[in-house]
Design a protein around this motif. Structure first.
Motif, PDB file in Angstrom:
ATOM      1  N   ARG A   9       0.989  -1.074   0.108  1.00  0.00           N
ATOM      2  CA  ARG A   9      -0.127   0.004   0.128  1.00  0.00           C
ATOM      3  C   ARG A   9       0.960   1.128   0.107  1.00  0.00           C
ATOM      4  O   ARG A   9       0.429   2.374  -0.487  1.00  0.00           O
ATOM      5  N   LYS A  10       2.062   1.121   0.657  1.00  0.00           N
ATOM      6  CA  LYS A  10       2.977   2.408   0.701  1.00  0.00           C
ATOM      7  C   LYS A  10       3.412   2.580  -0.905  1.00  0.00           C
ATOM      8  O   LYS A  10       3.848   3.686  -1.299  1.00  0.00           O
ATOM      9  N   GLY A  11       3.159   1.741  -1.865  1.00  0.00           N
ATOM     10  CA  GLY A  11       3.421   2.007  -3.301  1.00  0.00           C
ATOM     11  C   GLY A  11       2.610   3.196  -3.751  1.00  0.00           C
ATOM     12  O   GLY A  11       2.939   3.748  -4.797  1.00  0.00           O
ATOM     13  N   LEU A  12       1.442   3.280  -3.391  1.00  0.00           N
ATOM     14  CA  LEU A  12       0.440   4.283  -3.721  1.00  0.00           C
ATOM     15  C   LEU A  12       1.112   5.719  -3.567  1.00  0.00           C
ATOM     16  O   LEU A  12       0.962   6.711  -4.241  1.00  0.00           O
ATOM     17  N   ILE A 111      13.903   7.040  -2.980  1.00  0.00           N
ATOM     18  CA  ILE A 111      12.411   7.321  -2.619  1.00  0.00           C
ATOM     19  C   ILE A 111      11.951   5.976  -2.137  1.00  0.00           C
ATOM     20  O   ILE A 111      11.196   5.902  -0.920  1.00  0.00           O
ATOM     21  N   LEU A 112      12.037   4.743  -2.820  1.00  0.00           N
ATOM     22  CA  LEU A 112      11.784   3.316  -2.180  1.00  0.00           C
ATOM     23  C   LEU A 112      12.228   2.971  -0.909  1.00  0.00           C
ATOM     24  O   LEU A 112      11.827   2.607  -0.069  1.00  0.00           O
ATOM     25  N   ARG A 113      13.865   3.432  -0.728  1.00  0.00           N
ATOM     26  CA  ARG A 113      14.607   3.031   0.600  1.00  0.00           C
ATOM     27  C   ARG A 113      13.807   4.091   1.656  1.00  0.00           C
ATOM     28  O   ARG A 113      13.460   3.445   2.720  1.00  0.00           O
ATOM     29  N   SER A 114      13.378   5.164   1.472  1.00  0.00           N
ATOM     30  CA  SER A 114      12.873   6.057   2.485  1.00  0.00           C
ATOM     31  C   SER A 114      11.590   5.258   2.876  1.00  0.00           C
ATOM     32  O   SER A 114      10.942   5.566   4.080  1.00  0.00           O
ATOM     33  N   ASP A 135       7.482  -4.712  -0.120  1.00  0.00           N
ATOM     34  CA  ASP A 135       8.083  -4.592   1.456  1.00  0.00           C
ATOM     35  C   ASP A 135       9.572  -5.052   1.053  1.00  0.00           C
ATOM     36  O   ASP A 135       9.621  -6.265   0.534  1.00  0.00           O
ATOM     37  N   GLU A 136      10.425  -4.298   1.557  1.00  0.00           N
ATOM     38  CA  GLU A 136      11.872  -4.643   1.590  1.00  0.00           C
ATOM     39  C   GLU A 136      12.126  -6.359   1.843  1.00  0.00           C
ATOM     40  O   GLU A 136      12.538  -6.863   1.029  1.00  0.00           O
ATOM     41  N   ILE A 137      11.661  -6.861   3.063  1.00  0.00           N
ATOM     42  CA  ILE A 137      11.641  -8.073   3.512  1.00  0.00           C
ATOM     43  C   ILE A 137      11.218  -8.846   2.602  1.00  0.00           C
ATOM     44  O   ILE A 137      11.566 -10.132   2.440  1.00  0.00           O
ATOM     45  N   GLU A 138       9.939  -8.598   2.102  1.00  0.00           N
ATOM     46  CA  GLU A 138       9.198  -9.505   1.369  1.00  0.00           C
ATOM     47  C   GLU A 138       9.894  -9.768  -0.094  1.00  0.00           C
ATOM     48  O   GLU A 138       9.922 -10.727  -0.641  1.00  0.00           O
ATOM     49  N   ALA A 139      10.300  -8.620  -0.499  1.00  0.00           N
ATOM     50  CA  ALA A 139      11.042  -8.533  -1.677  1.00  0.00           C
ATOM     51  C   ALA A 139      12.437  -9.313  -1.842  1.00  0.00           C
ATOM     52  O   ALA A 139      12.750 -10.337  -2.609  1.00  0.00           O
ATOM     53  N   GLU A 140      13.159  -9.271  -0.673  1.00  0.00           N
ATOM     54  CA  GLU A 140      14.405 -10.255  -0.388  1.00  0.00           C
ATOM     55  C   GLU A 140      14.024 -11.573  -0.447  1.00  0.00           C
ATOM     56  O   GLU A 140      14.573 -12.367  -1.045  1.00  0.00           O
ATOM     57  N   SER A 141      12.823 -12.043   0.136  1.00  0.00           N
ATOM     58  CA  SER A 141      12.421 -13.193   0.326  1.00  0.00           C
ATOM     59  C   SER A 141      11.908 -14.085  -0.763  1.00  0.00           C
ATOM     60  O   SER A 141      12.178 -15.317  -1.233  1.00  0.00           O
ATOM     61  N   MET A 142      11.115 -12.984  -1.660  1.00  0.00           N
ATOM     62  CA  MET A 142      10.701 -13.582  -2.895  1.00  0.00           C
ATOM     63  C   MET A 142      11.958 -13.936  -4.164  1.00  0.00           C
ATOM     64  O   MET A 142      11.780 -14.638  -4.799  1.00  0.00           O
TER      65      MET A 142
END
Length: 157
Positions: A9-12, A111-114, A135-142
């Motif tokens: 949702r933060k992607g919005l 921007i994504l990092r913030s 989400d950072e953690i989800e992206a890494e696990s995926m």
């Protein structure tokens, strides 16, 4: 694909920030063109038209389009393929077979990092596909999961 995973949702908010940057560039260009027309051609009525169009575009770019994009974006990682669905007017559905995956990257700009978000880039021999705003953690696990599934799929071939 009615089911599937949504983007964060933060992607919005990030899409709205990107829209704000695009809108500022539009305002600068339109302001320059309008000033040129006013000083050299005396077309004062063009200001009203330009401002009206800019307001409509800014509302669309910042308010409406990010929500529609977020609602339409879906992804699903399965054992043998990755399915992506996105698009506003033309909905694109993509199936990426795991045996075609060559490598997987995560990307994170300022921007994504913030917002603690990252995007995943999936490369095949033909092209590259992106799943944005996870989400950072989800992206890494995926990224790890896709990499493992792609290795297993290559071993099966």
């Amino acid at each position: 694909m009615q089911t599937g995973n949504h983007l964060s949702r933060k992607g919005l908010t990030v899409w709205r920030i990107y829209g704000l940057i695009q809108s500022l560039i539009l305002v600068l260009i339109a302001g320059g063109i309008s000033a040129f027309n006013f000083f050299f051609f005396g077309l004062g009525w063009l200001y009203i038209v330009t401002i009206s169009l800019l307001v409509i575009l800014i509302v669309l770019i910042i308010g409406v389009l990010p929500s529609l994009r977020w609602k339409r974006w879906r992804y699903e990682v399965r054992e043998h393929e990755i399915e992506l669905q996105h698009g506003l007017f033309i909905v694109t559905r993509t199936l990426i077979p795991m045996v075609r995956v060559q490598h997987v990257d995560t990307e994170q700009g300022p921007i994504l990092r913030s917002y603690n978000l990252a995007s995943i880039h999936i490369s095949t021999a033909a092209t590259s596909h992106t799943i944005p705003f996870l989400d950072e953690i989800e992206a890494e696990s995926m990224r790890r999961r896709i990499s493992e599934l792609a290795r297993v799929a290559e071993d099966d071939v």
